[in-house]
Design a protein around this motif. Sequence first.
Motif, PDB file in Angstrom:
ATOM      1  N   ALA A 148       0.848  -1.199   0.000  1.00  0.00           N
ATOM      2  CA  ALA A 148       0.000   0.000   0.000  1.00  0.00           C
ATOM      3  C   ALA A 148       0.878   1.241   0.000  1.00  0.00           C
ATOM      4  O   ALA A 148       0.647   2.182  -0.780  1.00  0.00           O
ATOM      5  N   GLU A 149       1.885   1.236   0.871  1.00  0.00           N
ATOM      6  CA  GLU A 149       2.747   2.418   0.977  1.00  0.00           C
ATOM      7  C   GLU A 149       3.511   2.663  -0.324  1.00  0.00           C
ATOM      8  O   GLU A 149       3.685   3.806  -0.747  1.00  0.00           O
ATOM      9  N   ALA A 150       3.915   1.585  -0.954  1.00  0.00           N
ATOM     10  CA  ALA A 150       4.653   1.739  -2.216  1.00  0.00           C
ATOM     11  C   ALA A 150       3.792   2.394  -3.294  1.00  0.00           C
ATOM     12  O   ALA A 150       4.307   3.017  -4.225  1.00  0.00           O
ATOM     13  N   SER A 151       2.465   2.255  -3.154  1.00  0.00           N
ATOM     14  CA  SER A 151       1.581   2.881  -4.155  1.00  0.00           C
ATOM     15  C   SER A 151       1.258   4.329  -3.779  1.00  0.00           C
ATOM     16  O   SER A 151       0.485   4.986  -4.469  1.00  0.00           O
ATOM     17  N   GLY A 152       1.802   4.795  -2.657  1.00  0.00           N
ATOM     18  CA  GLY A 152       1.576   6.177  -2.241  1.00  0.00           C
ATOM     19  C   GLY A 152       0.487   6.331  -1.196  1.00  0.00           C
ATOM     20  O   GLY A 152       0.107   7.452  -0.855  1.00  0.00           O
ATOM     21  N   CYS A 153      -0.008   5.209  -0.664  1.00  0.00           N
ATOM     22  CA  CYS A 153      -1.083   5.286   0.324  1.00  0.00           C
ATOM     23  C   CYS A 153      -0.486   5.575   1.712  1.00  0.00           C
ATOM     24  O   CYS A 153       0.431   4.886   2.146  1.00  0.00           O
TER      25      CYS A 153
END
Length: 544
Positions: free
Chosen positions: A147-152
């Motif tokens: 999720a974080e890698a997608s900018g979330c």
Amino acid sequence: MTTSPQAFSDSRSTVSAEIKQLLQARSSAQGLKNLYTELMRKANPQKIAIRTLQGLNYSYHDLAAASARMAHYIASLGLKQGSRVAARVEKSPEALMLYLACLRSGMVFLPLNTGYQSEELRYFFNDAKPGLVVCDPSALSWIKPLAEASGCSYVETLGSDITGSLLDKSAPFADDFSTIACGPDALAAILYTSGTTGRSKGAMLTHANLASNALVLHHAWRWQEDDVLIHALPIFHVHGLFVAIHGALWAGAQMVWMSKFDPAAVIKEAATATVLMGVPTFYVRLVESGLLSAKGVKNMRLFISGSAPLLAETHQAFTKLTGHAILERYGMSETVMLTSNPYDGDRRAGTVGFALPSVELRLVDDQGHSISVTPGQESAIGGVQVRGPNVFVGYWNMPEKTKEEFAPGGWFKTGDMGQFAADGYLVLVGRSKDLIISGGYNVYPKEIELLLDDQPEVYESAVIGLSHPDFGEAVAAVVVPDPPESAVKMGSQDEAQLLSRLRSMIASFKLPKRLFFLQELPRNAMGKVQKNLLREQFSSTFKS
Ligand code: MLC
């Protein structure tokens, strides 16, 4: 030509007027402000909305209060209206509250199959760019980095046992929330469906799409406040989330909540419930359970089947055992429900009934020309197209694909081939798209073929659907190894090895149930793989 069968003619004009009123522009006092408000219009706060098999009761007040707390929490994150909230969570009443909270706070709900593995989630997150991801606590360690890698920036947990950071963080907030008036055209949900190219597409559904369909089904299936729905479907798809839950809530009815389908539990509850919705596999398993009897289901008024074709033999066996004719209907993620067999009148096996009020259907020939339908005569076979307030607004981030899937005049191409019987019943006779429906889940062969072809020992592959006694169709793969001559040496160990590698890459319902090795794939003069020959060759694989 569109159909105008007698089945819904009584209700057609009244429902159409009601829909028109409901969907009026956002400036209107009566128009649709938010699907949530409509879903809860008939709710009696004290009434039990959900009863679980573990003995927990959730009143309509509980649904409203908990969804309010979650909506406050979501609003506190400062996400823009229309931000996506992705949920890969086990089925629970709290997961439903999260959906309601998204509607209330103007977020777009993005439910994800709990079987999806990391590569599948990476794609969804990168495509939809969710502002908040909610996952099961046990999956946090691998989902959070994705999720974080997608900018979330926000990742919360929600367990099926009333645990998780989402509940903890929502708890301090107030029990009431002023539901946002986002209007009929605001997106309510994005549902990913895989596609012919192997790339999943996010179908964007608005508050108006979902509200109009819920209203139509409310009338068509005669929902009542005293109905008790057995809810045994997953809640990350149209069937369990919209058709079943919206139906019960819209009527202010009750749901008996099952975390998964279990024939014995369903039959036990059928003694006091009134409605069951399921995929054909539910009915196959109920018939086979040996537990069905007319006496055991005497309180039930309606059994509905959809998401895949119901075999006429299952329809007939069920009637023989219970005295009930299953009502088969037809829909898809992009359109919610399109047709239904009649509530009153002949529920005909092998057909999906008539267009629902407000839904227009037509058949087109190979050139895209409308096929004319003469009352009293069977029509020619054609591609099924649909339009109406239920039809989605397009695929997320895919304007070109969206354009391709609509014909002039706003007709959506379903990809199914159909024919009207002389008395107007729609019969689905095939698909123009290469699609397998297994136990109610759609699997596009291309996605699995691309994955197989990436494996070092695979030269090329063809994925096919084979008739299966339990799932209707099962996914199977025909693999040409690299080098192709080694096919003769390949055995069950190679099959198991390859399948075990794939298992960690895709949801298990997409995993081929069998792999076959051939030295070459049959091809026609144009070089196209002749899947029909492969289906024929392996047709007896799952025969019981
Ligand atoms: C589970 N498996 C499946 C499968 N479901 N394989 C193929 N197709 C399926 N549908 C896998 C399991 O992971 C397991 O794999 C093995 O098959 C045996 O599982 P099971 O225990 O027998 O399955 P079960 O958990 O009982 O699930 C079967 C089911 C479930 C039919 C109850 O699939 C289900 O609830 N389907 C409903 C799908 C649905 O809601 N569709 C609506 C889409 S909306 P292994 O390898 O681990 O042993 C839509 C629009 C519309 O289409 O019109 O409604």
